[in-house]
Design an enzyme around this catalytic site. Structure first.
Site, PDB file in Angstrom:
ATOM      1  N   ASP A 183      75.378  69.990  38.029  1.00  0.00           N
ATOM      2  CA  ASP A 183      75.247  70.943  36.929  1.00  0.00           C
ATOM      3  C   ASP A 183      76.671  71.396  36.583  1.00  0.00           C
ATOM      4  O   ASP A 183      77.597  71.182  37.365  1.00  0.00           O
ATOM      5  CB  ASP A 183      74.383  72.113  37.421  1.00  0.00           C
ATOM      6  CG  ASP A 183      74.272  73.219  36.386  1.00  0.00           C
ATOM      7  OD1 ASP A 183      74.106  72.902  35.202  1.00  0.00           O
ATOM      8  OD2 ASP A 183      74.366  74.399  36.765  1.00  0.00           O
TER       9      ASP A 183
ATOM     10  N   GLU B 281      83.216  84.605  23.038  1.00  0.00           N
ATOM     11  CA  GLU B 281      83.444  85.773  22.181  1.00  0.00           C
ATOM     12  C   GLU B 281      83.743  87.015  23.014  1.00  0.00           C
ATOM     13  O   GLU B 281      84.615  87.802  22.681  1.00  0.00           O
ATOM     14  CB  GLU B 281      82.225  86.005  21.277  1.00  0.00           C
ATOM     15  CG  GLU B 281      82.042  84.919  20.230  1.00  0.00           C
ATOM     16  CD  GLU B 281      81.201  85.397  19.051  1.00  0.00           C
ATOM     17  OE1 GLU B 281      80.205  86.086  19.298  1.00  0.00           O
ATOM     18  OE2 GLU B 281      81.557  85.088  17.903  1.00  0.00           O
TER      19      GLU B 281
ATOM     20  N   PHE C 231      77.366  81.317  13.799  1.00  0.00           N
ATOM     21  CA  PHE C 231      77.754  80.010  14.346  1.00  0.00           C
ATOM     22  C   PHE C 231      76.509  79.152  14.545  1.00  0.00           C
ATOM     23  O   PHE C 231      75.507  79.625  15.047  1.00  0.00           O
ATOM     24  CB  PHE C 231      78.456  80.227  15.696  1.00  0.00           C
ATOM     25  CG  PHE C 231      78.935  78.962  16.335  1.00  0.00           C
ATOM     26  CD1 PHE C 231      80.247  78.537  16.150  1.00  0.00           C
ATOM     27  CD2 PHE C 231      78.094  78.180  17.107  1.00  0.00           C
ATOM     28  CE1 PHE C 231      80.703  77.363  16.735  1.00  0.00           C
ATOM     29  CE2 PHE C 231      78.536  77.000  17.690  1.00  0.00           C
ATOM     30  CZ  PHE C 231      79.846  76.591  17.500  1.00  0.00           C
TER      31      PHE C 231
ATOM     32  N   LYS D 152      86.372  81.895  12.097  1.00  0.00           N
ATOM     33  CA  LYS D 152      86.932  81.183  13.256  1.00  0.00           C
ATOM     34  C   LYS D 152      85.986  80.039  13.585  1.00  0.00           C
ATOM     35  O   LYS D 152      84.771  80.132  13.341  1.00  0.00           O
ATOM     36  CB  LYS D 152      87.101  82.125  14.454  1.00  0.00           C
ATOM     37  CG  LYS D 152      85.813  82.607  15.074  1.00  0.00           C
ATOM     38  CD  LYS D 152      86.070  83.411  16.325  1.00  0.00           C
ATOM     39  CE  LYS D 152      84.739  83.839  16.926  1.00  0.00           C
ATOM     40  NZ  LYS D 152      84.823  84.956  17.819  1.00  0.00           N
TER      41      LYS D 152
ATOM     42  N   THR E 188      74.300  69.113  31.874  1.00  0.00           N
ATOM     43  CA  THR E 188      74.401  70.537  31.556  1.00  0.00           C
ATOM     44  C   THR E 188      73.562  70.898  30.341  1.00  0.00           C
ATOM     45  O   THR E 188      73.243  70.041  29.520  1.00  0.00           O
ATOM     46  CB  THR E 188      75.883  70.925  31.303  1.00  0.00           C
ATOM     47  OG1 THR E 188      75.961  72.257  30.864  1.00  0.00           O
ATOM     48  CG2 THR E 188      76.513  70.033  30.247  1.00  0.00           C
TER      49      THR E 188
ATOM     50  N   ARG F 128      73.176  69.591  26.593  1.00  0.00           N
ATOM     51  CA  ARG F 128      71.919  70.108  26.022  1.00  0.00           C
ATOM     52  C   ARG F 128      70.708  69.477  26.722  1.00  0.00           C
ATOM     53  O   ARG F 128      69.733  69.083  26.079  1.00  0.00           O
ATOM     54  CB  ARG F 128      71.853  69.840  24.513  1.00  0.00           C
ATOM     55  CG  ARG F 128      72.802  70.679  23.692  1.00  0.00           C
ATOM     56  CD  ARG F 128      72.290  72.088  23.569  1.00  0.00           C
ATOM     57  NE  ARG F 128      73.164  72.991  22.835  1.00  0.00           N
ATOM     58  CZ  ARG F 128      73.473  74.217  23.214  1.00  0.00           C
ATOM     59  NH1 ARG F 128      72.998  74.688  24.352  1.00  0.00           N
ATOM     60  NH2 ARG F 128      74.231  75.003  22.497  1.00  0.00           N
TER      61      ARG F 128
ATOM     62  N   ASP G 247      72.954  75.274  40.718  1.00  0.00           N
ATOM     63  CA  ASP G 247      72.884  76.647  41.239  1.00  0.00           C
ATOM     64  C   ASP G 247      71.851  77.519  40.534  1.00  0.00           C
ATOM     65  O   ASP G 247      71.674  78.671  40.902  1.00  0.00           O
ATOM     66  CB  ASP G 247      74.257  77.325  41.116  1.00  0.00           C
ATOM     67  CG  ASP G 247      74.610  77.609  39.661  1.00  0.00           C
ATOM     68  OD1 ASP G 247      75.159  78.669  39.365  1.00  0.00           O
ATOM     69  OD2 ASP G 247      74.317  76.752  38.802  1.00  0.00           O
TER      70      ASP G 247
END
Length: 1130
Positions: free
Chosen positions: A486, A585, A627, A651, A761, A843, A869
């Site tokens: 992971d 962020e 976003f 941004k 992941t 994803r 984990d």
């Protein structure tokens, strides 16, 4: 025709306008069903397309719930339901009936329409909300445990041999020598399984008994205090579909809920999904607008509404449903509702609180739609299988060969005797005489060995707090060829830190941030001194060619402090927590605070900042462009409350921002430099807007937002055309996701040990690529091939052809494309992917992770280790040959489900390269020696029977047979579990030694047949030499041959040892002493006067020399001609 009410056909203008006509007669149930279901089908399509839009697909309906409701209300004006206004109950009942009717005749369809206050009959149709991880119950425990044990040929063989001793004709020696070892092994196994299952039961009971508050309509009364509905506390296991659950901060969500109301006026709340998708950043969830608008929670109890939820699926990013209000709340008599009825709103994954997530702040009310086995969390966890080590499987295979040898030998001996007398009973007696060829002590020795290895691992001070949860698998650690890891919390700490700020001509590193704070303080100090006309100052600043450094720093820091979706939350202890859906962020906002510009307040319309001088700056939020994975950027339009200046700030990722900002000569190069360091880059830019320009944009944007088709595309096009071009480039930020300790060196060591590493992941492609680079999973300058958003089989085929020709690259693939590859070209994809040096899958759902692990196991037939984990890694850990769980921030779920629990990723090196290697080498040596010990005595028995007219008479009986496998040889043979070929430092310094083991040469058919030949030679040599040398003292043949046998075995153990341990020396000496003492207590086998004579001593010495010395010569020559890899390092 006469019985059809006419009003079902006629529709007045009022109905078309969206009013609810009131009928005088009973409505036609059939027609009402049809129209309502048509409407629901239409909205379902809308919700479905809205959901698809999140994956970049074409959408056909609006995303705005209010707009959608009105639109659909008008479009399907047949949907106005004809009700009797005077009968409240009759008005509510049909929705419940309809829910039940809609499920009839669709046995496989698990979609549901649930009214508020559903009847018991409907609730009882859905699975109970129980957590159950137990493997057994009272009735299945013994049958299943016995099946697991006796499905192994090894154990079944011993059981049959033990049972045969209860038949008088077949009885040889003591029954206890056959029954006791088997009983011991079974007792230990059953006890261990019972204890493990009892612990699981305790954990289940704890989870099921957690209390939750449910809004109770049964005891609801008008006299109760205003706005406060009656609640009752129920255990998690008693929750049912249709219940209204009240959740408080930090409470775990007990079932899949639709979010109806939150304590936040905006109707939003944050949840932590770490146990579901492994990501520790908070996710924003939105309450159903119609319920959030209600005055208080109490009004939910009188609401005449229903929720449609689609069939439960595994995908946590998708949900299709609708929320329907059948009649407006609290109508006065004679009132006509001013909204279309029924009002339908689409529900998506944004409205859902999945089971096992945690409410991060505030309180919320949710409506239960899926329980128990139908929840996303349970659907994404697989039931653990009983894991069996490869060594056990190999030994089971050898046992079958040995059994065939035993049977063949028995038949040959009876055949040589000419099948005389009761030959079939003789065959069985020979089978039992030779049963020591498959020694039951092997199972006992191996199990005890595993326990010793487990103790070694847990007692290792260099890997503290490591726990062995499955003690049957230590040898598997020595044969791993694929490691599936992971990312979040395993390779990284998921702690973001702003490391770099680049502004074209100047770059600030982590150690020079105090200079930024100084420049910022200067900028704000100067601004406050000369604050005559801030609007004019702003225009002058914009038009000036080369501004001084402090104003440039001021601009970029202010922009970073404004352009985000972070909300500050004041905790009870006075501290401030930042809430956001992205940890990047939060890192940037914390950084702006550290340099002097602090975010003080934030809601949907206003942002307040505190400057280095202590004064407050307020900005109105005019528009936010969030976003998305498609746009890869976020924008915000703000107005300075003091100067009225309007600014568009944006941004985003460098790939999209490069085309949007003004021409420059440094951005691409610096982005590449930061990416090489493994930093996550964000480009910051801005554009000042005049009132006219903003007014024009607002008008165009509004026109686009009310389009019925292609609405999102039209809105994005307006933003692109009017705002996103020639932006002023302010700076580039580099955020580091901190890695776990020693991750780089660990991955390098494991790669050198021949282990292929995959990273699976739930995170974004860009983030995963950054981590792959920073952890050195990808070698410097290695080509990274990204595969994303594949839609057709042709695209998949093209990608596979490309990869086939470039096997030295690193593949980065997203979950959607991975699923497509597995669905269409499963074998081809796995064949190519397993040859690549590194693979990163992004994803990934928990199930996908587990599927990948199973596929690699099935296709390559190699050992796979999975490490994670979070709760989302449990399925993958259980699907692997060896599962390793890390105790981390995401809780202990992975650690509890794993076979081995560690506290750091770097401990994997010691676990595999040292403990794993030793465990496998030792068990292989131990297994072969115990088989040899059984074979040699059986060969002697065969020679003895052949000379004595093929009679099935035991050579050694009673205590000699009982002592042979226990007191006389057990300790020295078992001491092999302490042997090692190299020391720890060398094993970790030369990981290539580990690669040797993965070929499985320690215990193979070749080594097995070598030991078989050794046993045949030694057994025959001892027996024949005993007969040759002792023809005069024939009665003493037992004592002569047995003594030679015991001494031969002790010498063989000494020859096998590479590194001597004090226990090994003691075991040899003590065993010899025990044997010598026991001779005095066993006069029926040993004639002491003869044993103490010199003739006995020299003849035994000659026999032992003939049986053991040739093997010593062969071993010495082999070590010189073809030495082992490890001996070259010593």
């Amino acid at each position: 025709m006469s019985d059809i009410p006419l009003h079902t056909f006629g529709r007045s203008r009022q109905a078309r306008a969206g009013y609810t006509p009131l009928s005088n007669g009973e409505p036609s149930e059939q027609v009402r069903d049809g129209t309502a279901s048509n409407m629901r089908a239409a909205v379902r399509a809308a919700a479905s397309s809205a959901s698809m839009n999140r994956k970049g697909k074409q959408r056909q309906y609006s995303d705005d719930p209010e707009e959608e409701a009105t639109l659909l209300g008008d479009a399907s004006h047949e949907g106005g339901e004809y009700r009797d206004d005077e009968q409240e109950e009759a008005r509510r009942e049909p929705s419940a009936q309809r829910s039940i009717l809609s499920r009839k005749g669709r046995t496989n369809d698990k979609s549901r329409t649930i009214p508020f206050r559903p009847p018991d009959k409907l609730q009882s149709k859905f699975p109970p909300n129980m957590v159950r991880n137990q493997k057994y119950n009272v009735f299945t425990f013994l049958p299943l445990v016995f099946y697991e044990q006796f499905k192994f040929f090894f154990n079944l063989y011993f059981l049959l041999v033990a049972l045969s001793q209860f038949i008088p004709a077949l009885k040889i020696g003591f029954i206890v020598t056959y029954v006791a070892p088997l009983a011991f092994v079974l007792t230990v196994t059953i006890g261990k399984e019972a204890y493990d299952d009892y612990k699981r039961n305790l954990r289940d009971r704890e989870a099921n008994s957690q209390k939750y508050l449910v809004l109770d309509h049964s005891v609801y009364s008008e006299s109760s205090p205003a706005g406060i509905p009656h609640t009752r506390s129920v255990p998690s296991s008693s929750l049912r579909v249709g219940d209204l659950v009240v959740l408080e901060k930090n409470q775990r969500v007990p079932a899949d809920l639709v979010l109806l109301r939150t304590s936040d006026a905006s109707g939003t709340c944050f949840i932590r999904t770490d146990q579901l998708d492994g990501e520790t950043d908070w996710k924003l969830r939105v309450a159903v607008p119609a319920c959030q608008k209600l005055g208080n929670d109490r009004e939910l109890l009188t609401l005449d509404a229903e929720i449609y939820a689609d069939t439960p699926i595994k995908d946590i990013h998708t949900f299709i449903g609708t929320f329907t209000i059948n009649s407006p709340p609290a109508l006065l008599d004679g009132d006509v509702p001013m909204v279309p009825v029924p009002t339908v709103e689409p529900l998506t994954a944004e409205n859902m609180l999945w089971s096992n997530t945690v409410l991060a702040a505030g309180s919320a009310v949710g409506f239960v739609v899926y329980t128990g086995a139908e929840t996303r969390a349970v659907m994404n966890t697989s039931h653990p299988e009983t894991k069996v080590g490869l060594l056990d499987i190999e030994i089971n295979r050898l046992a079958k060969i040995l059994c065939a040898v035993t049977f063949a030998l028995s038949v040959v001996l009876v055949a040589l005797n000419g099948f005389r007398g009761l030959w079939y009973i003789y065959i069985f007696r020979f089978l039992i005489l030779f049963s020591s060829i498959i020694p039951i002590s092997l199972r006992v020795n191996l199990d005890m060995g595993k326990t010793v290895y487990a103790q070694h691992i847990m007692a290792d001070h260099e890997i503290p707090n490591t726990i062995v949860r499955t003690s049957t698998l230590p040898e598997e650690l020595g044969r791993i060829e694929y490691l599936l890891s992971d990312k979040t919390g395993t390779l990284t700490q998921n702690e973001m830190e702003m490391k770099k700020l680049h502004m074209g001509t100047v770059s600030y590193g982590f150690d020079s941030m105090d200079e930024v704070a100084h420049q910022l303080a200067m900028a704000f100090g100067n601004a406050e001194q000369g604050l005559q006309n801030s609007l004019q100052t702003g225009v002058q600043l914009a038009t000036r060619g080369r501004r001084d450094m402090s104003s440039r720093v001021h601009d970029v820091v202010l922009s970073l402090a404004l352009c985000h979706n972070v909300t500050p939350v004041n905790n009870d202890d006075g501290t401030v927590t930042y809430q956001a859906s992205s940890p990047d962020e939060v890192a940037i906002v914390k950084w702006t605070e550290s340099v002097g510009l602090r975010l003080v307040f934030r809601d949907r319309t206003r942002i307040e900042l505190q400057t280095p001088t202590g004064s407050r700056m307020s900005f109105d939020v005019l528009d936010i462009f969030p976003f998305t994975s498609e746009s890869k950027r976020m924008g915000i339009i703000v107005r300075d409350s003091q100067s009225g200046e309007i600014t568009f700030l944006q941004k985003g990722a460098d790939v999209v921002m490069t085309k949007i900002v003004q021409r420059n000569d440094w951005l691409e190069e610096e982005c590449a430099n930061m990416a090489r360091e493994g930093l996550r880059t964000l480009v910051m830019a801005r554009r000042r807007l005049s009132e006219q320009a903003y007014g024009h944009f607002k008008e165009e944007h509004h026109l686009a937002s009310i389009k019925l088709e292609g609405r999102n595309e039209a809105m994005a096009a307006v933003v692109e055309e009017l705002l996103e071009h020639d932006l002023e480039l302010l700076g580039l930020t580099g955020v580091e996701d901190k890695l776990q300790d020693e991750v780089k060196s660990t991955l390098e060591l494991l790669r050198n040990a021949g282990i292929k590493i995959w990273m699976l992941t739930g995170d974004k492609i860009e983030t995963a690529t950054c981590i792959a680079i920073s952890t050195k999973l990808v070698a410097r300058n290695q080509y990274i091939h990204q595969v994303a958003k594949l839609k057709t089989s042709d695209q998949v085929r093209d990608q596979l052809e490309f990869l086939q020709n470039k096997l030295d690259c690193c593949l980065v693939i997203d979950g959607e494309s991975l699923q497509l590859c597995l669905n269409m070209f499963k074998n081809e994809f796995i064949e190519i992917a397993t040859k690549l040096s590194a693979v990163v899958a992004c994803r990934c759902s928990p199930t996908q992770k587990a599927d990948v692990a199973r596929l690699i196991r099935k296709f390559t037939k190699k050992r796979v280790c999975c490490i994670g984990d979070g709760g989302n890694d449990v399925s993958m850990i259980q699907a692997a040959d060896v599962g390793v769980g890390i105790v981390g921030k995401e809780g202990k779920q992975a650690s509890l489900a794993a076979d081995f629990s560690v506290t750091q990723f770097s401990y994997l090196t010691k676990l595999l390269l040292w403990h794993g290697r030793n465990s496998y080498r030792r068990s292989a040596k131990l297994a072969q020696f115990v088989i040899h010990r059984g074979l040699i005595i059986s060969v002697m028995q065969a020679v003895f029977s052949s000379i004595f007219y093929f009679a099935p008479i035991a050579l050694y009986q009673g205590y000699l047979m009982a002592g042979y496998a226990t007191a006389y040889t057990m300790a020295p043979v078992f001491s092999l579990v302490l042997d090692r070929d190299v020391n720890e430092d060398l094993a970790l310094l030369y990981p290539e030694l580990y690669k040797e083991l993965t070929k499985g040469r320690q215990l193979s058919y070749k080594t097995f047949f070598i030991w078989l030949m050794i046993s045949v030679y030694q057994g025959a040599a001892i027996m024949i030499m005993s007969l040759v040398l002792f023809e005069n003292e024939f009665l003493n043949i037992v004592s002569i041959s047995f003594t030679a046998l015991i001494l031969n075995e002790l010498i063989m153990v000494a020859l096998e040892i590479t590194t001597w341990h004090i226990y090994m020396v003691l075991s040899e000496i003590i065993t010899l002493f025990i044997y010598a003492i026991s001779m005095t207590f066993l006069p029926e086998y040993f004639d002491l006067t003869f044993v103490l004579s010199s003739r006995f001593a020299w003849k035994v010495a000659v026999i032992v020399a003939i049986s053991a010395f040739p093997l010593y010569i062969i071993k010495f020559i082999t070590s010189r001609v073809a030495p082992a890899a490890s001996s070259k390092l010593l």
